[in-house]
Design an enzyme around this catalytic site. Sequence first.
Site, PDB file in Angstrom:
ATOM      1  N   SER A 139       1.188  -7.818  28.747  1.00 16.34           N
ATOM      2  CA  SER A 139       0.931  -6.664  29.596  1.00 16.34           C
ATOM      3  C   SER A 139       0.981  -7.046  31.066  1.00 16.34           C
ATOM      4  CB  SER A 139      -0.449  -6.086  29.292  1.00 16.34           C
ATOM      5  OG  SER A 139      -0.511  -5.635  27.971  1.00 16.34           O
ATOM      6  N   GLU A 150       6.465  25.231  26.779  1.00 22.27           N
ATOM      7  CA  GLU A 150       5.144  24.636  26.715  1.00 22.27           C
ATOM      8  C   GLU A 150       4.853  23.900  28.024  1.00 22.27           C
ATOM      9  OE1 GLU A 150       3.601  26.060  24.089  1.00 22.27           O
ATOM     10  OE2 GLU A 150       3.213  24.244  22.930  1.00 22.27           O
ATOM     11  N   LYS A 195     -12.193  -2.229  23.093  1.00 23.02           N
ATOM     12  CA  LYS A 195     -12.039  -1.323  24.237  1.00 23.02           C
ATOM     13  C   LYS A 195     -11.134  -0.144  23.862  1.00 23.02           C
ATOM     14  CE  LYS A 195     -11.169  -1.460  29.190  1.00 23.02           C
ATOM     15  NZ  LYS A 195     -10.685  -2.240  30.343  1.00 23.02           N
ATOM     16  N   ASP A 196     -10.074  -0.432  23.098  1.00 25.08           N
ATOM     17  CA  ASP A 196      -9.188   0.648  22.647  1.00 25.08           C
ATOM     18  C   ASP A 196      -9.917   1.595  21.704  1.00 25.08           C
ATOM     19  OD1 ASP A 196      -7.053  -0.111  24.148  1.00 25.08           O
ATOM     20  OD2 ASP A 196      -5.924  -1.053  22.533  1.00 25.08           O
ATOM     21  N   HIS A 210       5.487  -7.624  23.933  1.00 30.83           N
ATOM     22  CA  HIS A 210       4.875  -8.898  23.559  1.00 30.83           C
ATOM     23  C   HIS A 210       5.668 -10.104  24.047  1.00 30.83           C
ATOM     24  CE1 HIS A 210       1.554  -7.663  20.594  1.00 30.83           C
ATOM     25  NE2 HIS A 210       1.815  -6.679  21.417  1.00 30.83           N
TER      26      HIS A 210
END
Lengths: 425, 258
Positions: free
Chosen positions: A219, A287, A243-244, A215
């Site tokens: 972004s 894994e 959108k998220d 922040h």
Amino acid sequence: MADQRPGAGTRIIRWIDHRLPFFAMMNHELYEYPTPRNLNYWWNFGSLAGFMLLVMIVTGIFLAMQYTPSASLAFDSVERIMRDVNYGWLIRYAHANGASMFFAIVYIHIFRGLYYGSYKAPRELLWILGVIILVLMIATAFMGYVLPWGQMSYWAATVITSLFSAIPVIGQSIVTFLWGGFTVGDPTLHRFYALHYLLPFIILAVVLLHLIALHRFGSNNPLGIDMKGQQDSIPFHPYYTIKDLFGLTVFLLIYAFFVFYAPNFLGNPDNYIPANPMQTPNHIVPEWYLLPYYAILRSITFSIFGIPAKLLGVLASFGSLFLLLIVPWLDSSPVRSSRFRPIYKWVFWLLVIDVLALGWVGANPPQGIVVTVGQIATFYYYLHFLILLPLLGKIERPHPLPASIAAAVLPGGSGMAAPASLRKS
Amino acid sequence: MGRKLAFGWLAAAAAALSLTVAASAARAQETPPLPHQQWSFDGVFGTYDIAALQRGFQVYKQICSACHPVKHLFFRDLAALDYTPDQIKALAASYKCTAGPNDQGQMYERPCLPSDPIPGPFPNDEAAKAANGGALPPDLSMVVKAREGGPDYVFAILNGFVPAPAGFHVVQGKYYNEYFPGHNISMPPPLSDGAVTFADGTKATVPQMAHDVVTFLSWAAEPNLDTRHRIGARVFLFLIVGVGIFYAAKRKIWAAVH
Ligand code: HEM
């Protein structure tokens, strides 16, 4: 006759905010927080990773209420969760497959950063915090995988902890110290459980730092150029919240598919056999999300300057991870986004293929062609970061950058038309 | 797992494709690829076939239970096979369970209760090995999930007792099995035609008994599959509606900025 005073809820919020500016902070970070208007769906993976961390903590705490971390009871206690605890199967499958989903998301998130140059100034610390999260996740998942105390749990723990014996002089003592005994056993399981419970909360703390760093400058975006003014940004809420949310629901479909319809597809059948120190499984494989590191580890089959192969393998494997920490300084190009880097764009995809090849190598017994592919892929991995990244910035001629985000993404909208080549996606 | 994982990675890494084919071909020389059987519990809407479960339990009880335990099953679990509480109580009572200590400090035997785990044939692994030429008959309540290939593998093992090819050395006291890694298995062929008599008139051929007992063992390994599939379908419906709603909302909210 309408009451003009604010409602009771608003007054309570104001009272709290005056003393503890929590709501003001949330408003600032979510509502006013300016976000580039052109983020694509690859930018969904950050919030997805945060969501998965919370899912892991919540399902993990419920598992912990029923799980018993003792060598003689661990396996059966997990089976009890699967059979007798109400919805225990759901919680456990959500946790076990959640780890896979979490890693898949974080790997996409990292490659997103590599493609769009999100690690470049001024976001170096943001990137480094991300790499630290990855390291902590690997440690957490490794110790979590030991908890069900199946054959693969036991032997993966033995193989991985034994790596520390490669350290000269004190190696063997370190291994004994890690085990709390002379083999992997009850004390090992107990401490792994304690740490497996602890580490996710440390990850949570690092995630908060990661967000604070994010922040600070906001972004990055697919064009890799800074926001220059109002026309380049939109508030996070409602644009990116919705959108998220949409992305989250699509992701949940995939996650639910694994949990409900293929819950053991990503697991290893050997882990449904109780741990047996007297019997080594044919192929010990980690894994899927750890396979590339495992491949690098096994690829070093020769010694250099008298340093034994085993130690080199350990260094190369850990090094492949820690190398990411200095990527911001290895990349010499001033241009962030691959969209404007004609050569790096291809080199990036070669790295993706390289890492997938390493994954394949890690899954197969180290014989014949597998070893050769592993060695070439390991070599290329280091070549990419240590040679290509520094070199490309010097020799590559980047495409011209658009004047601003708005100019590039709003067709004619802000007076300046973007070149046609920039408009796609 | 190697093969499965390799496959997943490979879907993306086309370059390595030819290599895996070569690698799995090399492994296939050891044991032939598992023939895929039809299972009622396959697929998204799969459920256990209750009649097959009951027949399978009968095969387990009359044949396999001589050597193999089902450690994670309790008598009460058999309610899922549509047995009534009385039937389960009677069945449990036909076994002996150790209880105690009583007020004299003695352990004692009593008829089992529905809340007891189903007792295995041997008191401990050493006794089991001693009775089976040194090999341990594994717990069958997890075996379907504990083997690559799952139900197809267990089915193949039960049908895989064929004459050894000429020149193959079958170890003394072991049996040739096409699908067992290394082919020398310590289990004598457990099934033969007509070894049990099914109450529902189904003909007890070896493949039939194998299919039924594997259905039973699949249930024993994953008793919540029916519930899982049912809940999964609802979760999917819910999420698909959610995807639609959020997509529409996203389009609407973003309409202004595009
Ligand atoms: C970063 C977050 C986490 C990751 C990546 C993670 C990963 C894992 C993995 C891979 C397993 C083995 C699953 C299996 O094969 O059965 C596991 C098991 C387990 N985890 Fe976690 N975990 C996380 C957070 C937590 C937390 C916060 C708790 C407790 C508060 C927890 C408690 C447990 C327990 C009790 C088990 C053993 C039960 C089981 O194996 O299913 N986990 N975890």
